[in-house]
Every structure is written in structure tokens, then in C-alpha cells.
Design a protein around this motif. Structure first.
Motif, short mmCIF file in Angstrom:
data_model
loop_
_atom_site.label_atom_id
_atom_site.label_comp_id
_atom_site.label_asym_id
_atom_site.label_seq_id
_atom_site.Cartn_x
_atom_site.Cartn_y
_atom_site.Cartn_z
N LEU A 95 -1.65 -4.62 -23.68
CA LEU A 95 -1.03 -4.67 -22.36
C LEU A 95 -2.16 -4.64 -21.35
O LEU A 95 -2.98 -3.72 -21.36
N ASP A 96 -2.22 -5.64 -20.51
CA ASP A 96 -3.29 -5.64 -19.51
C ASP A 96 -2.80 -6.25 -18.20
O ASP A 96 -1.75 -6.88 -18.15
N ALA A 97 -3.59 -6.02 -17.18
CA ALA A 97 -3.23 -6.52 -15.86
C ALA A 97 -4.46 -7.10 -15.19
O ALA A 97 -5.56 -6.57 -15.32
N ARG A 98 -4.26 -8.21 -14.49
CA ARG A 98 -5.35 -8.80 -13.72
C ARG A 98 -5.67 -7.86 -12.56
O ARG A 98 -4.79 -7.16 -12.04
N PRO A 99 -6.91 -7.86 -12.09
CA PRO A 99 -7.24 -7.03 -10.93
C PRO A 99 -6.32 -7.29 -9.75
O PRO A 99 -5.91 -6.37 -9.05
N ARG A 100 -5.99 -8.56 -9.53
CA ARG A 100 -5.12 -8.90 -8.40
C ARG A 100 -3.75 -8.21 -8.53
O ARG A 100 -3.19 -7.73 -7.56
N ALA A 101 -3.23 -8.20 -9.76
CA ALA A 101 -1.93 -7.58 -9.98
C ALA A 101 -2.00 -6.08 -9.73
O ALA A 101 -1.10 -5.50 -9.12
N LEU A 102 -3.07 -5.47 -10.22
CA LEU A 102 -3.21 -4.02 -10.04
C LEU A 102 -3.37 -3.68 -8.56
O LEU A 102 -2.78 -2.70 -8.06
N ALA A 103 -4.16 -4.49 -7.86
CA ALA A 103 -4.36 -4.25 -6.42
C ALA A 103 -3.03 -4.43 -5.68
O ALA A 103 -2.71 -3.64 -4.78
N ALA A 104 -2.28 -5.45 -6.06
CA ALA A 104 -0.99 -5.70 -5.41
C ALA A 104 -0.03 -4.54 -5.67
O ALA A 104 0.71 -4.12 -4.78
N ALA A 105 -0.06 -4.01 -6.90
CA ALA A 105 0.81 -2.88 -7.23
C ALA A 105 0.41 -1.65 -6.40
O ALA A 105 1.27 -0.95 -5.86
N ALA A 106 -0.89 -1.41 -6.30
CA ALA A 106 -1.36 -0.24 -5.53
C ALA A 106 -0.99 -0.38 -4.06
O ALA A 106 -0.55 0.57 -3.41
N ARG A 107 -1.17 -1.58 -3.54
CA ARG A 107 -0.84 -1.81 -2.13
C ARG A 107 0.66 -1.63 -1.89
O ARG A 107 1.08 -1.02 -0.91
N GLY A 108 1.47 -2.17 -2.83
CA GLY A 108 2.91 -2.04 -2.70
C GLY A 108 3.35 -0.59 -2.73
O GLY A 108 4.20 -0.16 -1.96
N LEU A 109 2.73 0.17 -3.63
CA LEU A 109 3.07 1.60 -3.71
C LEU A 109 2.65 2.33 -2.43
O LEU A 109 3.37 3.19 -1.93
N ALA A 110 1.48 1.96 -1.92
CA ALA A 110 0.99 2.62 -0.71
C ALA A 110 1.91 2.30 0.48
O ALA A 110 2.24 3.19 1.26
N LEU A 111 2.32 1.03 0.58
CA LEU A 111 3.17 0.65 1.71
C LEU A 111 4.55 1.30 1.62
O LEU A 111 5.24 1.43 2.61
N GLY A 112 4.93 1.70 0.41
CA GLY A 112 6.20 2.38 0.25
C GLY A 112 6.10 3.88 0.48
O GLY A 112 7.09 4.60 0.36
N THR A 113 4.90 4.34 0.79
CA THR A 113 4.70 5.78 1.01
C THR A 113 4.92 6.12 2.48
O THR A 113 4.36 5.45 3.35
N ARG A 114 5.72 7.15 2.72
CA ARG A 114 6.01 7.53 4.10
C ARG A 114 4.72 7.94 4.82
O ARG A 114 3.92 8.70 4.28
#
Lengths: 110, 201
Positions: free
Chosen positions: B115-134
Motif C-alpha cells: 500500500l503506497d501513496a504518491r507524495p502529491r496524494a499525501l500532501a493533498a490528504a494533509a491539506r484536506g485534513l488541515a482545511l477541515g480543522t476548525r
């Protein structure tokens, strides 16, 4: 049209099972289209199936997905692929299933 | 040894290609410029040949070719030079044609499958999680994966009214699954800012 090979049929079923998941957006062909399967009808972007020494096919799925917990999603995708492959008489037997997350879209609602 | 070959070949391509292209461009410009006039005028090709010393070079090359034909140290040096040029050319072909391996964040290498993720995918996931943080007004994320491991850098802005310590705690909790699951060393940077664009690298 000739009958699809076990490899092509497994690739098609695997991609279809993955794309049917609500959190999967699309298949990704990868750099130099390395993750594309040639089939009798059309190329399948985002899946590759390679036969191993034991006769089973290792499947690689390369996907763009929605922002959800990635590890559980990978487990769910593997389960779906194995179920789909087991239900088909014409698909090759699946071996290891590699999941590659190529992109993640969207953001988690606050 | 083979592990070193491709990086060396790529480095040679990166180094020599601009030099070769610049040389070809300069020669082309000179040839075009000195084609404006004919005969032995200032901007003529015969005059260009005189300026760069082609007649002298022709004599030198004739002498060299004579020495190469005869047995001796010059012939041996020429042979080694020729072999070196062939090797350099072959290395550059390897460096140009061998596809660059995609670096990914690997989460799991069980017999069930990797199971692996491209850097772009991981960065997008982190950004999405951050933007969902109050309390987060914008977020930028960059993920890099090297042989020694992966790094995830998350930079967020927040309003002046938000507590940075509280926000950091929330963000750490949000990206913990990515950090632990994909073995990514995470750095968080918080700054005060208005709502703006967000970026994934």
C-alpha cells in the motif's frame, strides 16, 4: 471478438470493483502509462495485472480517491477485488493486491 | 555498482546537455551571422573559418591523423579517447532513457500486497485534513519521499483570535494517521493570516 484472457478479465474486474467504491474517483495511468492494462477491447487506466511464479496474478491498482482514511479504504478495496475475482469463472486468480493512491481530492467537512 | 550507474548517468545528462545545447546554439548563431555576406567579406563563412582558425586546425588534424595511423603513444591515447567518448555517449543514453523511479510513501508491505501513496496524494490528504480543522483559514502541504524516508510539511494560517497551541494540537491529531500510516516525518508551521488560497506541492 476473442474471449478475454484471465489476466485481462481480472484487471477489468479489479478496476470495476475499485471504481464502484463511492470513495474512488478514477483510475490513474501513472508515469509513462505504466499502470495501464491492454485488453481485447480497450486499455484500462489505473490497473495492471502480472502473473506470478505460482500462477496467480498480482494486481496493482493506482487510484485517485476522496479524502477518507486511506488505510481502511485500501483494505476495503482489496476485499472488493478478491470478492469480484472469486465470483468470476473467467478471471485469473488474484495474488497480492497493491494499492497506490495517486491523488486525493476534496477536503473533510468541518 | 548498477545502483550508482543510473544516478551518475542522469547527472552527466543534466550537466552536459545544457552545455551541448548552448554550444550548438552559439555555432548556429555564428553560422547564420557569417552567412549574411559572401566571398571574403567580414560577415562571410570563409572569414569565420579564418577567425576560428580552421586552416590551422586542418593542418593539426592532418598531423594527428598521421600519428594515429602509426603505432605509438598517440594512437593509444586516441584509442582510449575514442572508447571514453563511446562510454560517455552510452551513459548519456542510459541517463536519458531510463525512467525515473517514482518515489512513494509506503504504508504496508504485507504478502496481501503493498500500500503506497504518491507524495502529491499525501500532501493533498494533509491539506484536506488541515482545511477541515476548525480555526484554519488556509493550508499548504508539501510531501517529499527520499531513500531515507518521507517528510510531510504542513503550513497553515489561522485568525489572530485562534490559539496556536490548541490549533497545533488539533492538527497533530488530524494528520496522525498519515504520519503513522505512511511513516512521514511531519512538520507543522502556523502563522496568522486571512483566508486565502491553499496549495499542494
Amino acid at each position: 471478438m476473442p474471449a478475454p484472457s484471465p489476466r485481462a478479465e481480472l484487471a477489468r474486474l479489479s478496476l470495476a470493483a475499485a471504481l464502484a467504491h463511492p470513495d474512488v474517483v478514477a483510475g490513474d495511468p501513472g508515469p509513462s502509462r505504466a499502470c495501464v492494462s491492454a485488453t481485447e477491447s480497450e486499455p484500462l487506466e489505473g490497473v495492471s495485472a502480472v502473473i506470478g511464479p505460482d500462477g496467480t496474478y498480482d494486481v496493482i491498482l493506482r487510484l485517485a480517491v476522496r479524502l477518507v482514511p486511506l488505510l481502511p479504504l485500501a483494505d476495503d478495496l482489496r476485499r472488493r477485488v478478491r470478492t469480484a475475482a472469486a465470483a468470476s469463472a473467467s478471471a485469473g486468480e488474484s495474488g497480492a493486491i497493491e494499492i497506490q493512491f495517486a491523488d486525493v481530492t476534496g477536503e473533510r467537512p468541518r | 555498482m548498477s545502483g550508482l550507474l543510473v544516478p551518475v548517468a542522469r547527472a552527466l545528462v543534466r550537466l552536459l546537455t545544457p552545455l551541448l545545447l548552448a554550444t550548438i546554439a552559439l555555432v548556429g548563431i555564428a553560422a547564420a551571422l557569417f552567412s549574411i555576406q559572401s566571398g571574403t567579406s567580414t560577415l562571410s563563412l570563409p572569414n569565420l573559418a579564418e577567425i576560428v582558425g580552421l586552416p590551422t586546425l586542418r593542418e593539426s588534424v592532418a598531423d594527428l591523423l598521421g600519428a594515429v595511423e602509426a603505432p605509438g603513444p598517440t594512437a593509444l591515447l586516441s584509442l582510449l579517447g575514442g572508447l571514453g567518448a563511446i562510454l560517455l555517449g552510452a551513459l548519456m543514453v542510459v541517463g536519458s532513457l531510463v525512467a525515473r523511479a517514482e518515489r512513494t510513501f509506503v504504508a504496508d508491505e504485507s504478502p496481501q500486497g503493498q500500500l503506497d501513496a504518491r507524495p502529491r496524494a499525501l500532501a493533498a490528504a494533509a491539506r484536506g485534513l488541515a482545511l477541515g480543522t476548525r480555526g484554519v483559514t488556509s493550508a499548504k502541504a508539501k510531501a517529499t519521499s527520499t531513500r531515507r524516508g518521507g517528510r510531510l510539511a504542513l503550513a497553515v494560517t489561522h485568525p489572530r483570535s485562534a490559539s496556536p497551541d490548541e490549533l497545533r494540537r488539533r492538527l497533530e491529531a488530524e494528520v496522525k494517521s498519515l504520519q503513522d500510516g505512511f511513516a512521514a516525518k511531519t512538520t507543522l508551521k502556523l502563522s496568522i493570516g486571512e483566508r486565502g488560497g491553499s496549495r499542494v506541492e
